[in-house]
Structures are given as structure tokens and as C-alpha cells.
Design a protein around this motif. Structure first.
Motif, PDB file in Angstrom:
ATOM      1  N   GLU A 154       3.957   7.640  -0.306  1.00  0.00           N
ATOM      2  CA  GLU A 154       3.750   6.276  -0.382  1.00  0.00           C
ATOM      3  C   GLU A 154       3.277   5.803  -1.731  1.00  0.00           C
ATOM      4  N   LYS A 155       3.334   4.511  -2.084  1.00  0.00           N
ATOM      5  CA  LYS A 155       2.952   4.236  -3.646  1.00  0.00           C
ATOM      6  C   LYS A 155       1.296   4.055  -3.434  1.00  0.00           C
ATOM      7  N   PRO A 156       0.704   3.857  -4.428  1.00  0.00           N
ATOM      8  CA  PRO A 156       1.123   3.469  -6.051  1.00  0.00           C
ATOM      9  C   PRO A 156       1.537   4.996  -6.473  1.00  0.00           C
ATOM     10  N   ASP A 184      10.066   3.109  -1.281  1.00  0.00           N
ATOM     11  CA  ASP A 184       9.954   1.694  -1.563  1.00  0.00           C
ATOM     12  C   ASP A 184      10.537   0.993  -0.735  1.00  0.00           C
ATOM     13  N   HIS A 185       9.563   0.354   0.322  1.00  0.00           N
ATOM     14  CA  HIS A 185      10.406   0.211   1.553  1.00  0.00           C
ATOM     15  C   HIS A 185      11.124  -1.197   1.430  1.00  0.00           C
ATOM     16  N   TYR A 186      10.877  -2.169   0.347  1.00  0.00           N
ATOM     17  CA  TYR A 186      11.501  -3.156   0.028  1.00  0.00           C
ATOM     18  C   TYR A 186      13.338  -2.762  -0.376  1.00  0.00           C
ATOM     19  N   VAL A 187      13.512  -1.856  -0.715  1.00  0.00           N
ATOM     20  CA  VAL A 187      14.794  -1.083  -1.002  1.00  0.00           C
ATOM     21  C   VAL A 187      15.528  -0.962   0.426  1.00  0.00           C
ATOM     22  N   ALA A 188      14.829  -0.582   1.379  1.00  0.00           N
ATOM     23  CA  ALA A 188      15.324  -0.362   2.767  1.00  0.00           C
ATOM     24  C   ALA A 188      15.460  -1.526   3.609  1.00  0.00           C
ATOM     25  N   LYS A 189      15.167  -2.693   3.161  1.00  0.00           N
ATOM     26  CA  LYS A 189      15.291  -3.924   3.932  1.00  0.00           C
ATOM     27  C   LYS A 189      16.563  -4.193   4.007  1.00  0.00           C
ATOM     28  N   GLU A 190      17.109  -4.748   5.271  1.00  0.00           N
ATOM     29  CA  GLU A 190      18.409  -5.001   5.473  1.00  0.00           C
ATOM     30  C   GLU A 190      19.336  -5.730   4.571  1.00  0.00           C
ATOM     31  N   TYR A 222       7.117 -14.077  -1.936  1.00  0.00           N
ATOM     32  CA  TYR A 222       5.441 -14.905  -1.698  1.00  0.00           C
ATOM     33  C   TYR A 222       5.058 -14.375  -0.323  1.00  0.00           C
ATOM     34  N   GLU A 223       3.885 -14.212  -0.272  1.00  0.00           N
ATOM     35  CA  GLU A 223       3.201 -13.925   1.132  1.00  0.00           C
ATOM     36  C   GLU A 223       2.192 -14.900   1.428  1.00  0.00           C
ATOM     37  N   LYS A 224       2.316 -15.396   2.885  1.00  0.00           N
ATOM     38  CA  LYS A 224       1.042 -16.382   3.054  1.00  0.00           C
ATOM     39  C   LYS A 224      -0.206 -15.564   3.413  1.00  0.00           C
ATOM     40  N   GLY A 229      -8.478  -7.746   3.890  1.00  0.00           N
ATOM     41  CA  GLY A 229      -9.457  -6.721   3.984  1.00  0.00           C
ATOM     42  C   GLY A 229      -9.089  -5.574   3.221  1.00  0.00           C
ATOM     43  N   ARG A 230      -8.174  -5.399   2.347  1.00  0.00           N
ATOM     44  CA  ARG A 230      -7.946  -4.183   1.777  1.00  0.00           C
ATOM     45  C   ARG A 230      -8.730  -4.257   0.378  1.00  0.00           C
ATOM     46  N   ILE A 231     -10.080  -4.471   0.436  1.00  0.00           N
ATOM     47  CA  ILE A 231     -10.698  -4.834  -0.821  1.00  0.00           C
ATOM     48  C   ILE A 231     -10.829  -3.565  -1.847  1.00  0.00           C
ATOM     49  N   ARG A 241       0.817  -4.539 -10.233  1.00  0.00           N
ATOM     50  CA  ARG A 241       1.032  -3.275  -9.858  1.00  0.00           C
ATOM     51  C   ARG A 241       1.594  -3.193  -8.378  1.00  0.00           C
ATOM     52  N   ASP A 242       1.069  -3.872  -7.516  1.00  0.00           N
ATOM     53  CA  ASP A 242       1.481  -3.708  -6.111  1.00  0.00           C
ATOM     54  C   ASP A 242       2.571  -4.113  -5.765  1.00  0.00           C
ATOM     55  N   LEU A 243       3.130  -5.195  -6.257  1.00  0.00           N
ATOM     56  CA  LEU A 243       4.706  -5.426  -6.184  1.00  0.00           C
ATOM     57  C   LEU A 243       5.532  -5.472  -6.931  1.00  0.00           C
ATOM     58  N   ILE A 244       5.247  -5.926  -8.224  1.00  0.00           N
ATOM     59  CA  ILE A 244       6.148  -6.013  -9.514  1.00  0.00           C
ATOM     60  C   ILE A 244       6.427  -4.630  -9.825  1.00  0.00           C
ATOM     61  N   SER A 246       6.834  -1.986  -8.520  1.00  0.00           N
ATOM     62  CA  SER A 246       7.590  -1.000  -7.667  1.00  0.00           C
ATOM     63  C   SER A 246       8.694  -1.989  -7.084  1.00  0.00           C
ATOM     64  N   HIS A 247       8.515  -2.847  -5.974  1.00  0.00           N
ATOM     65  CA  HIS A 247       9.449  -3.581  -5.210  1.00  0.00           C
ATOM     66  C   HIS A 247      10.382  -4.393  -6.260  1.00  0.00           C
ATOM     67  N   LEU A 248       9.706  -5.232  -7.032  1.00  0.00           N
ATOM     68  CA  LEU A 248      10.503  -6.323  -7.754  1.00  0.00           C
ATOM     69  C   LEU A 248      11.364  -5.766  -8.470  1.00  0.00           C
ATOM     70  N   GLY A 335       3.165 -13.314  -4.975  1.00  0.00           N
ATOM     71  CA  GLY A 335       1.865 -13.929  -4.625  1.00  0.00           C
ATOM     72  C   GLY A 335       1.115 -13.781  -3.333  1.00  0.00           C
ATOM     73  N   LYS A 336      -0.166 -13.831  -3.099  1.00  0.00           N
ATOM     74  CA  LYS A 336      -0.692 -13.654  -1.857  1.00  0.00           C
ATOM     75  C   LYS A 336      -1.549 -15.242  -1.488  1.00  0.00           C
ATOM     76  N   ALA A 337      -1.897 -15.421  -0.177  1.00  0.00           N
ATOM     77  CA  ALA A 337      -2.400 -16.770   0.148  1.00  0.00           C
ATOM     78  C   ALA A 337      -1.788 -17.726  -0.410  1.00  0.00           C
ATOM     79  N   ILE A 366      15.693 -12.200   1.867  1.00  0.00           N
ATOM     80  CA  ILE A 366      15.298 -10.955   2.514  1.00  0.00           C
ATOM     81  C   ILE A 366      14.159 -11.186   3.661  1.00  0.00           C
ATOM     82  N   GLN A 367      13.509 -11.960   3.562  1.00  0.00           N
ATOM     83  CA  GLN A 367      12.469 -12.416   4.600  1.00  0.00           C
ATOM     84  C   GLN A 367      11.959 -13.584   4.469  1.00  0.00           C
ATOM     85  N   PRO A 368      11.663 -14.742   5.411  1.00  0.00           N
ATOM     86  CA  PRO A 368      12.327 -14.451   6.883  1.00  0.00           C
ATOM     87  C   PRO A 368      13.535 -14.984   7.034  1.00  0.00           C
TER      88      PRO A 368
HETATM   89  C1  BG6 Z   1       3.243  -3.742   0.208  1.00  0.00           C
HETATM   90  C2  BG6 Z   1       2.046  -3.974  -0.622  1.00  0.00           C
HETATM   91  O1  BG6 Z   1       3.778  -2.613  -0.790  1.00  0.00           O
HETATM   92  O2  BG6 Z   1       4.062  -4.478   0.510  1.00  0.00           O
HETATM   93  C3  BG6 Z   1       1.276  -5.212   0.093  1.00  0.00           C
HETATM   94  O3  BG6 Z   1       1.242  -3.049  -0.773  1.00  0.00           O
HETATM   95  C4  BG6 Z   1       2.425  -6.205   0.721  1.00  0.00           C
HETATM   96  O4  BG6 Z   1       0.362  -5.850  -0.455  1.00  0.00           O
HETATM   97  C5  BG6 Z   1       3.405  -5.545   1.494  1.00  0.00           C
HETATM   98  O5  BG6 Z   1       1.699  -7.217   1.436  1.00  0.00           O
HETATM   99  C6  BG6 Z   1       4.483  -6.601   1.875  1.00  0.00           C
HETATM  100  O6  BG6 Z   1       5.400  -5.847   2.624  1.00  0.00           O
HETATM  101  P1  BG6 Z   1       6.409  -6.480   3.634  1.00  0.00           P
HETATM  102  O7  BG6 Z   1       7.583  -5.837   3.957  1.00  0.00           O
HETATM  103  O8  BG6 Z   1       5.485  -7.265   4.758  1.00  0.00           O
HETATM  104  O9  BG6 Z   1       6.861  -7.662   2.945  1.00  0.00           O
END
Ligand code: BG6
Length: 462
Positions: A154-156, A184-190, A222-224, A229-231, A241-244, A246-248, A335-337, A366-368
Motif C-alpha cells: 500500500e502507499k505511501p 494504486d487503486h485509482y488505476v483499477a477503477k472501472e 474532490y471529496e466531501k 480521524g486519520r490524524i 502526497r496523498d492523492l497527487i 500517486s493517483h492523479l 481536496g477534502k471537506a 470516475i465517480q460517482p
Molecule cells: C486514498 C487516500 O488513497 O484514497 C484517501 O489516502 C482518499 O485520503 C481515498 O480518501 C479516496 O479513495 P476513493 O476510492 O474513495 O476515491
């Protein structure tokens, strides 16, 4: 693709089975694979945890994460295939005992055994675990098996360029690159998988996939949800680091790479890497213009760090060298929130001066609402010759009755059958860190550029 390998005996050693990712993603994915009959009869899961944990505890939340159609019989099958082991991650002896257990399980299973180690452990434990796995021989196949064990990580992958290089070197001391599967689970999205088909199996678009016709590409995640709690993790990470990293950047590579010789792992990785190498790393003097970061209001109270400069929103503008992508700004933003959950790739086409009106655009959702939208000019109905933009929509839910596999189902299935197409290679990971390295450094040194934004908004403004 070798689907037969899914039916070969599987020994799955899960480090961090009680962790959030295993609980939310891995176990539900295994459940779905079991439900679809995609797991072998000879399934042996060894759950590793540092504390003493019972099997019942490990599977207690599975029904919540699977959702409404949870079926106890399927879950029971997984439970029956699972054995728990308490392992002190720094204790060499424990790894030797574990290997003896693995060999004992494998002994009656024949030669075609798939052995997978899934590592979902804190970054600070990673190097130690890899080293002990390697030193005690978990990197080698058992006496009777032909297949080398695989490591599913798993990342990172590192915290910055230097640490990523170190980790990759350490992994390389014990595991061949063909044994390492960096998720990189984004690459595996449908829809992301569909981008390959869309781009390379539809001649209609092949000739216009370049700067002559494309004006801008925007990749958005973008996430809502907030950091949920992942402090500790998030305070070490941040959106860049978290999204760009890797995934983006992976999505960017897939949407802009040249056509691979074949749609097979080696060729796809070759083209992705070539593309990433053409992405210009953001230079120190450009960071202020090319990068924007924000933090949602209330974040500092939530993490108990009044001076935290960790970003929960990041936007980069990148450029790709080479004739195909000259003058095509590439925007990556996450971004989050925020006010909406939206992950998409928006390809905006140039508008010739003699054709006024809204520009054509192609959006991979990609979603939703997974699907693809093509926005075109149409004539408004009626006696006037007025034009209006309209969407041509492809939506998975309407076109297919088959359920889309969740990204993790695909990830696990591919790792079992030994297909590395959807996993990030070591060179891709290094290059991704190189692209963002100067931004990371400047953001760490200078807190001034951090903007705040209200929760539930559209993010920071410059
Ligand atoms: C993870 C990030 O890799 O992807 C999280 O660490 C993020 O911060 C998550 O919330 C989002 O994944 P998905 O599949 O719900 O878009």
C-alpha cells in the motif's frame, strides 16, 4: 490474461489485517471475490497483527463494509480460511516461525501456489518489515513451489524523493521488481480502465488527441469527506502526497501517454514512464504560480496542532514537453471537506475562431455516476437557427447490468494472477516524486502560501 491462476492454491499473508485499509477495502474485496466464485478452493489467509486479536474481531465489521447484500455464508467461508498470528514486527524469530507455518500450509498444495504478502502497515514500520521478510527468506518460494512470492504494497511509497529511492533500493535487495505490486487503486477503477479502451480502441479520437485539438486537461478528485480521524497519518501526508503524487499523476499518464505497442503490462508501463518523464517538474521559481494549497477551517483543532500547515486541498498546473502536448496546461486538483464528491478527467477541446459557441468537451466520470460524457453543439429545436450545447452520455449503470468490480477486487485478483498492469512501477513512483519535489520543499519551508477554506465549500481561492 491468465484467469486460470485465480484457481490455483492461494496463501495470503496479511500484515495489518486489523488496520483501516484492510477492514474497509481488502476484506470486502475478498468477500466479493469469494461471492463471485473467483477465489480458489485452497484458500489460506494468515492474518498478522501486533496485538492478540481473535478472528471474530477481525471480521466483526465486515458486514458494515460490505453493505446491504451481506451474506453470512460467504463471510463464514473467508473466516474458515483464516488463521491469526500475533507477530512483533521487529522480532526476527517471529518471521522464521511464520515462514515455517507458510511452508507447512504449502507442503500439500503442489507446485502452482500463489503466495502473496499484503503490507498495510505504518510507513515507519515498512522498511523493517521488508528487511526481515527478505532476510528470513519470505522472498523465496517454498521447496515444492514454482512461483516466487509476491509483495502487495500500500502507499505511501516514501515520504519524498530521497526516502522513496531508499525504499525502492531496499525492496530491490530482496525482491525482484516482478515480485512487487505497488497498489494504486485509482488505476483499477472501472472508468480508468475504460480510458485505455476508449483511447486506443476508438479510431475516432486517436487523431485529435494532441495540442492541435485539445486546449486543457483537468484531473479532479474532490471529496466531501474530511480526514475522518486519520490524524496521525494525515499530519504526515497532506493532499499533495496523498492523492497527487500517486493517483492523479497515474491518471494523467494514462490520459496522455502514447499508444502502447500492445495493451499489456510491459508496454503500458513503458509508455506511462515515457510520458511522466516528459512532465516538467515544477521549478522552485514557479511554485507560487503553479501550485495552490488550502486547509479547511477547523482542521487545526481537529488534529490538535494549532500551527499545522498540512494542506487538505492542492492544485498544480503542469506542462508536458514534446510536440503532442505543447501549450496544453494540465491541472491536477484534489481536496477534502468540499461541497461535492467528484472524480473526473475533463478534456476541453479548442474552439476554432470561425465556430463560436461553447467548447466541446469530453469528461471521464470516475465517480460517482461512472461514465463518459461528450458535450457537443446542437441546434435548438424550433424555427430559429440557435445552437445549444448538449451532452451525449454513457453511464455504466444504464448500459450494463453487470455490477462494476470495485477497484480493490481488481487489484487483488490481478495480484493473484500475477498481472502488474495496474500497479505502479518503481520508476513511475520515483518520477512522480521528482515532479512534485520542489513544491513539497517550498511548502514545508514556507507556511505563508496556505489558504483556508470553509468546510463544504469549493476550496480555497488564490
Ligand atoms: C486514498 C487516500 O488513497 O484514497 C484517501 O489516502 C482518499 O485520503 C481515498 O480518501 C479516496 O479513495 P476513493 O476510492 O474513495 O476515491
Amino acid at each position: 490474461m491468465n484467469y486460470d491462476r485465480l484457481k490455483q492454491p492461494l496463501v495470503l499473508v496479511v500484515f495489518g489485517i486489523t488496520g483501516d485499509l484492510s477492514q474497509r477495502k481488502l476484506l470486502p474485496a475478498l468477500y466479493r471475490l469469494a461471492e463471485n466464485g473467483d477465489l480458489p478452493d485452497q484458500l489460506h489467509i494468515l492474518g498478522i497483527s501486533r496485538r492478540s486479536v481473535s478472528k471474530d474481531d477481525v471480521f466483526a465489521k465486515l458486514s458494515t463494509f460490505v453493505g446491504e447484500d451481506y451474506n453470512e455464508t460467504v463471510a463464514q467461508r473467508l473466516k474458515d480460511s483464516t488463521m491469526m498470528r500475533q507477530v512483533d514486527l521487529q522480532d526476527r524469530q517471529a518471521y522464521e516461525t511464520l515462514l515455517a507455518d507458510v511452508h507447512a500450509i504449502e507442503a500439500p498444495l503442489g507446485k502452482d501456489i500463489n503466495r502473496l504478502y499484503y503490507l498495510s502497515i505504518p510507513p515507519q514500520a515498512f522498511a523493517g518489515v521488508v528487511q526481515l521478510l527478505g532476510e528470513t527468506g519470505h522472498n523465496l518460494s517454498g521447496a515444492d513451489s514454482d512461483n516466487l512470492p509476491r509483495l502487495l504494497v500500500e502507499k505511501p511509497f516514501g515520504h519524498d524523493l530521497a526516502s522513496a529511492r531508499e525504499l525502492i533500493q531496499l525492496l530491490g535487495e530482496y525482491f525482484d521488481e516482478s515480485q512487487v505490486y505497488r497498489i494504486d487503486h485509482y488505476v483499477a477503477k472501472e472508468t480508468v480502465q475504460n480510458m485505455l479502451v476508449f483511447r486506443f480502441q476508438n479510431p475516432l479520437f486517436a487523431s485529435i488527441w494532441n495540442t492541435r485539438h485539445i486546449e486543457r486537461i483537468t484531473v479532479t478528485a474532490y471529496e466531501k469527506l474530511d480526514i475522518e480521524g486519520r490524524i496521525a497519518t494525515y499530519e504526515q501526508t497532506g493532499a499533495l502526497r496523498d492523492l497527487i503524487q500517486s493517483h492523479l499523476l497515474q491518471l494523467l499518464a494514462i490520459i496522455t501517454m502514447a499508444k502502447p505497442v500492445k495493451l499489456e503490462s510491459k508496454y503500458i508501463h513503458d509508455e506511462k514512464l515515457k510520458l511522466l518523464q516528459m512532465v516538467q517538474p515544477i521549478q522552485p521559481e514557479s511554485v507560487a504560480d503553479a501550485a495552490l494549497r488550502g486547509q479547511y477551517e477547523g482542521y487545526r483543532d481537529e488534529v490538535g496542532n494549532p500551527s499545522s500547515t498540512i494542506e487538505t486541498f492542492a492544485r498544480l498546473q503542469l506542462a508536458i514537453n514534446g510536440p503532442d502536448w505543447q501549450n496544453v496546461p494540465i491541472i491536477l486538483q484534489t481536496g477534502k471537506a468540499l461541497s461535492e464528491r467528484r472524480t473526473e478527467i475533463d478534456v476541453l477541446f479548442r474552439q476554432p475562431p470561425d465556430m463560436p459557441g461553447e467548447q466541446n468537451r469530453l469528461v471521464f466520470r470516475i465517480q460517482p455516476h461512472e461514465g463518459i460524457t461528450l458535450r457537443l453543439q446542437t441546434k435548438q429545436p424550433g424555427i430559429k437557427n440557435a445552437t445549444q450545447a448538449a451532452d451525449m452520455d454513457f453511464e455504466y449503470a444504464r448500459s450494463f447490468t453487470t455490477r462494476s468490480a470495485q477497484a480493490y477486487e481488481r487489484v487483488i485478483a490481478d495480484a493473484i494472477r500475477g498481472d502488474q498492469t495496474l500497479f505502479a512501477s518503481n520508476l513511475e513512483v520515483i518520477r512522480s516524486w521528482e515532479i512534485i519535489e520542489n513544491v513539497l520543499k517550498q511548502w514545508e519551508q514556507n507556511g505563508d502560501s496556505l489558504r483556508t477554506y470553509p468546510k463544504g465549500s469549493d476550496g480555497p481561492v488564490r
